[in-house]
Design a protein around this motif. Structure first.
Motif, PDB file in Angstrom:
ATOM      1  N   ILE A 103       0.821  -1.213   0.000  1.00  0.00           N
ATOM      2  CA  ILE A 103       0.000   0.000   0.000  1.00  0.00           C
ATOM      3  C   ILE A 103       0.851   1.257   0.000  1.00  0.00           C
ATOM      4  O   ILE A 103       0.573   2.209  -0.721  1.00  0.00           O
ATOM      5  CB  ILE A 103      -0.953   0.005   1.220  1.00  0.00           C
ATOM      6  N   GLY A 104       1.908   1.238   0.808  1.00  0.00           N
ATOM      7  CA  GLY A 104       2.711   2.439   0.991  1.00  0.00           C
ATOM      8  C   GLY A 104       3.389   2.909  -0.280  1.00  0.00           C
ATOM      9  O   GLY A 104       3.249   4.067  -0.683  1.00  0.00           O
ATOM     10  N   TYR A 125      -7.764  -2.758  -4.704  1.00  0.00           N
ATOM     11  CA  TYR A 125      -7.628  -1.662  -3.744  1.00  0.00           C
ATOM     12  C   TYR A 125      -8.303  -0.395  -4.227  1.00  0.00           C
ATOM     13  O   TYR A 125      -8.775   0.408  -3.425  1.00  0.00           O
ATOM     14  CB  TYR A 125      -6.147  -1.411  -3.461  1.00  0.00           C
ATOM     15  N   LEU A 129     -10.750   2.219  -2.007  1.00  0.00           N
ATOM     16  CA  LEU A 129     -10.573   3.654  -1.812  1.00  0.00           C
ATOM     17  C   LEU A 129     -11.813   4.453  -2.166  1.00  0.00           C
ATOM     18  O   LEU A 129     -11.996   5.562  -1.685  1.00  0.00           O
ATOM     19  CB  LEU A 129      -9.393   4.153  -2.653  1.00  0.00           C
ATOM     20  N   GLN A 131     -15.300   5.978  -2.063  1.00  0.00           N
ATOM     21  CA  GLN A 131     -16.105   6.291  -0.899  1.00  0.00           C
ATOM     22  C   GLN A 131     -17.477   5.655  -1.005  1.00  0.00           C
ATOM     23  O   GLN A 131     -17.974   5.379  -2.086  1.00  0.00           O
ATOM     24  CB  GLN A 131     -16.258   7.809  -0.772  1.00  0.00           C
ATOM     25  N   GLN A 139     -13.043  -0.243   5.383  1.00  0.00           N
ATOM     26  CA  GLN A 139     -11.834   0.530   5.674  1.00  0.00           C
ATOM     27  C   GLN A 139     -11.345   0.225   7.076  1.00  0.00           C
ATOM     28  O   GLN A 139     -10.168  -0.024   7.314  1.00  0.00           O
ATOM     29  CB  GLN A 139     -12.142   2.036   5.570  1.00  0.00           C
ATOM     30  N   GLN A 143      -7.831  -1.522   8.215  1.00  0.00           N
ATOM     31  CA  GLN A 143      -6.895  -0.870   9.128  1.00  0.00           C
ATOM     32  C   GLN A 143      -6.639  -1.746  10.350  1.00  0.00           C
ATOM     33  O   GLN A 143      -5.522  -1.822  10.853  1.00  0.00           O
ATOM     34  CB  GLN A 143      -7.404   0.508   9.524  1.00  0.00           C
ATOM     35  N   MET A 146      -4.264  -4.434   9.344  1.00  0.00           N
ATOM     36  CA  MET A 146      -2.895  -3.949   9.224  1.00  0.00           C
ATOM     37  C   MET A 146      -2.296  -3.707  10.598  1.00  0.00           C
ATOM     38  O   MET A 146      -1.127  -4.029  10.847  1.00  0.00           O
ATOM     39  CB  MET A 146      -2.861  -2.663   8.405  1.00  0.00           C
ATOM     40  N   ILE A 150       1.056  -5.340  12.305  1.00  0.00           N
ATOM     41  CA  ILE A 150       2.144  -4.619  12.978  1.00  0.00           C
ATOM     42  C   ILE A 150       2.412  -5.235  14.342  1.00  0.00           C
ATOM     43  O   ILE A 150       3.557  -5.474  14.728  1.00  0.00           O
ATOM     44  CB  ILE A 150       1.790  -3.117  13.115  1.00  0.00           C
TER      45      ILE A 150
ATOM     46  N   TYR B 125      -8.862   9.210  16.659  1.00  0.00           N
ATOM     47  CA  TYR B 125      -9.187   8.221  15.634  1.00  0.00           C
ATOM     48  C   TYR B 125     -10.663   8.246  15.273  1.00  0.00           C
ATOM     49  O   TYR B 125     -11.052   7.941  14.148  1.00  0.00           O
ATOM     50  CB  TYR B 125      -8.773   6.826  16.093  1.00  0.00           C
ATOM     51  N   LEU B 129     -12.408   8.130  11.430  1.00  0.00           N
ATOM     52  CA  LEU B 129     -13.396   7.180  10.933  1.00  0.00           C
ATOM     53  C   LEU B 129     -14.613   7.852  10.331  1.00  0.00           C
ATOM     54  O   LEU B 129     -15.307   7.271   9.506  1.00  0.00           O
ATOM     55  CB  LEU B 129     -13.833   6.247  12.059  1.00  0.00           C
ATOM     56  N   GLN B 131     -16.904   9.800   8.001  1.00  0.00           N
ATOM     57  CA  GLN B 131     -16.818   9.912   6.555  1.00  0.00           C
ATOM     58  C   GLN B 131     -16.815  11.370   6.122  1.00  0.00           C
ATOM     59  O   GLN B 131     -17.291  12.248   6.819  1.00  0.00           O
ATOM     60  CB  GLN B 131     -18.005   9.206   5.898  1.00  0.00           C
ATOM     61  N   GLY B 132     -16.239  11.592   4.980  1.00  0.00           N
ATOM     62  CA  GLY B 132     -16.235  12.948   4.444  1.00  0.00           C
ATOM     63  C   GLY B 132     -15.267  13.007   3.297  1.00  0.00           C
ATOM     64  O   GLY B 132     -14.271  12.300   3.289  1.00  0.00           O
ATOM     65  N   ARG B 133     -15.567  13.833   2.316  1.00  0.00           N
ATOM     66  CA  ARG B 133     -14.715  13.879   1.142  1.00  0.00           C
ATOM     67  C   ARG B 133     -13.269  14.154   1.509  1.00  0.00           C
ATOM     68  O   ARG B 133     -12.351  13.491   1.063  1.00  0.00           O
ATOM     69  CB  ARG B 133     -15.195  14.984   0.193  1.00  0.00           C
ATOM     70  N   ARG B 136     -10.879  11.364   2.740  1.00  0.00           N
ATOM     71  CA  ARG B 136     -10.471  10.234   1.930  1.00  0.00           C
ATOM     72  C   ARG B 136      -8.948  10.152   1.830  1.00  0.00           C
ATOM     73  O   ARG B 136      -8.345   9.121   2.018  1.00  0.00           O
ATOM     74  CB  ARG B 136     -11.074  10.360   0.530  1.00  0.00           C
ATOM     75  N   GLN B 139      -7.385   8.983   5.114  1.00  0.00           N
ATOM     76  CA  GLN B 139      -7.466   7.524   5.257  1.00  0.00           C
ATOM     77  C   GLN B 139      -6.355   6.863   4.475  1.00  0.00           C
ATOM     78  O   GLN B 139      -5.653   5.984   4.966  1.00  0.00           O
ATOM     79  CB  GLN B 139      -8.815   7.018   4.722  1.00  0.00           C
ATOM     80  N   ASN B 140      -6.213   7.313   3.256  1.00  0.00           N
ATOM     81  CA  ASN B 140      -5.191   6.758   2.387  1.00  0.00           C
ATOM     82  C   ASN B 140      -3.812   6.966   2.990  1.00  0.00           C
ATOM     83  O   ASN B 140      -2.979   6.064   3.029  1.00  0.00           O
ATOM     84  CB  ASN B 140      -5.286   7.425   1.009  1.00  0.00           C
ATOM     85  N   ILE B 142      -2.996   7.373   6.110  1.00  0.00           N
ATOM     86  CA  ILE B 142      -2.808   6.537   7.295  1.00  0.00           C
ATOM     87  C   ILE B 142      -2.492   5.116   6.884  1.00  0.00           C
ATOM     88  O   ILE B 142      -1.593   4.468   7.425  1.00  0.00           O
ATOM     89  CB  ILE B 142      -4.053   6.583   8.195  1.00  0.00           C
ATOM     90  N   GLN B 143      -3.237   4.631   5.890  1.00  0.00           N
ATOM     91  CA  GLN B 143      -2.977   3.266   5.449  1.00  0.00           C
ATOM     92  C   GLN B 143      -1.577   3.143   4.856  1.00  0.00           C
ATOM     93  O   GLN B 143      -0.887   2.151   5.074  1.00  0.00           O
ATOM     94  CB  GLN B 143      -4.039   2.827   4.441  1.00  0.00           C
ATOM     95  N   LYS B 144      -1.144   4.162   4.161  1.00  0.00           N
ATOM     96  CA  LYS B 144       0.212   4.130   3.619  1.00  0.00           C
ATOM     97  C   LYS B 144       1.243   4.127   4.743  1.00  0.00           C
ATOM     98  O   LYS B 144       2.255   3.422   4.681  1.00  0.00           O
ATOM     99  CB  LYS B 144       0.456   5.323   2.694  1.00  0.00           C
ATOM    100  N   MET B 146       0.828   2.978   7.714  1.00  0.00           N
ATOM    101  CA  MET B 146       0.815   1.668   8.369  1.00  0.00           C
ATOM    102  C   MET B 146       1.520   0.641   7.499  1.00  0.00           C
ATOM    103  O   MET B 146       2.279  -0.198   7.995  1.00  0.00           O
ATOM    104  CB  MET B 146      -0.619   1.231   8.635  1.00  0.00           C
TER     105      MET B 146
END
Lengths: 247, 247
Positions: A103-104, A125, A129, A131, A139, A143, A146, A150, B125, B129, B131-133, B136, B139-140, B142-144, B146
């Motif tokens: 992902i990173g 993926y 992503l 919405q 999501q 998380q 993941m 870790i 956190y 969680l 939602q909202g434009r 997005r 979220q991405n 954070i996932q990266k 992690m």
DNA sequence: CGCGGGTTTGAGTCCCTTCAATCGTCGTGG
DNA sequence: CCACGACGATTGAAGGGACTCAAACCCGCG
């Protein structure tokens, strides 16, 4: 010859083809998605990709496009180094998620190889992503998975950093035991899908050392092991063994 | 006495109080959130929490409520075992994310301790969680982050599992060098914020062994080191040293 | 039945730990 | 200003755990 009731975490003969009857529902990301949105057939989720023993699910350097969940069978991930010194960095069985390493950087940084014939769900993926109300839980699930990975890596580091080889092997067996139990298999009797060398690589030791300690644990009556077949005879003693040094 | 131009990755005297002028913007999750949504003042994001040297940002077993990004200073994470055998599982510096270990179980599974006086951003956190434009991308991100952490753990496992102590120390120094460089500091001259014992714990060896190899690398002319002050004299040789065994 | 890969076991060696003593550094207080 | 103590860092000596190399064994399989 093989005892049919033995937990082997291998493919069941009849694979569920729909998530609603999939035994992994609780642990499976794909199922979350499908169940939350049963009507969305246009979502290109492949829920039964077959991968033969020894085949690569993905390789180091492959473009990252999807996450995977193991439906049946088992996998190892292998980190490859420039100069040929590889290491097994994880073992994955039914319900586990694979692929988050990519992902990173959007490139996979390890090989994922099937230890036996296996089936996976493919979760593109790009779909994750996008919405949408029903994706919120997905999501979150990803998380959490993941984060869990870790934490597991932390524990392996702990193992590699602070324990001697015998303690590592004992901890490894106990960890397998727990994971089999969590999947409804016997926690005391199971079949290893990986070779001694793969165990050794994962635990940061020599494969000869793995064999030696298997023999030692057997001679001490803690386990019964012949080749890939393992039976835990004294869980309590095995747990004591993990902490043998710090008494 | 201390060379003032030496990269130490420590608190700058005047801390930026707004993300728009924060030097970490590129790497900082909080800044993403704030910048994408500058008007939302009701969001309870604390972007300047001070943590004194030796203080805990969170402890094992604490309820997970937020992610953190290091604004200045540095941290270690420590995994605690039942019987007193701890291990340092990570070092974190400006721009790094902390706390993801708690997402899965909603409990932190390690201690995060400031190695020096430091400042962090707090990202609740629950807000993530929602939602909202504009969330997005967060979220991405954070996932990266992690995913990046998983990859880094892989590499540490690789280090612990396949390399001898001297190679581990060399790799550790090179890793620090890269990270300092990525933050605009000198890659060849820096100050260690951690003790020998912490390095030893992280690298899975004895602190005496760390000292020994520091001395050895110095006597070989690869580095110059006195106490916490490190200067890399021959990066190429150091990189060769990491792979010394596999020639 | 012979082959090949994985496993077990042995002997020797060395890297790393352990234990301990010394040294250096820093902060404190006389 | 220096003595002092505490703590970390360095270095030495000795012992052991794990690796290396290698041979023998086992098992599945063609």
């Amino acid at each position: 010859m093989g005892a049919p009731d033995l937990a082997v975490a291998t493919s069941s003969p009849g694979l569920p083809t729909r998530c609603s009857i999939c035994g992994l529902r609780e642990a499976c990301l794909t199922c979350d998605l499908m169940l939350a949105n049963p009507a969305r057939r246009e979502e290109p989720i492949v829920n039964d990709l077959h991968v033969g023993q020894g085949s690569y699910l993905y390789r180091t350097g492959d473009a990252f496009t999807a996450l995977y969940t193991v439906r049946s069978g088992s996998y190892k991930t292998v980190q490859t180094m420039e100069l040929g010194r590889d290491q097994v960095t994880g073992f994955y069985m039914a319900g586990d998620m694979l692929g988050a390493d990519g992902i990173g950087t959007e490139l996979h940084d390890c090989d994922a190889i099937a230890l036996e014939d296996s089936h996976v769900c493919v979760i593109p993926y790009a779909q994750v992503l996008k919405q949408g109300r029903y994706k919120r839980d997905l999501q979150n699930r990803i998380q959490k998975a993941m984060s869990g990975e870790i934490v597991r890596k932390h524990n392996v580091m702990l193992l590699l950093g602070t324990r001697r080889t015998e303690e590592r092997l004992a901890a490894f067996l106990l960890n397998l035991s727990e994971r089999f139990a969590a999947r409804g298999y016997s926690p005391t009797e199971f079949v290893l899908r990986m070779t001694r060398r793969e165990i050794a690589s994962y635990l940061g030791m020599n494969d000869a050392t793995v064999s030696r300690h298997f023999s030692k644990l057997r001679s001490e009556g803690l386990i019964d092991v012949q080749n890939k077949r393992v039976r835990i005879l004294d869980i309590a003693a095995l747990m004591r063994c993990v902490n043998s040094k710090a008494d």
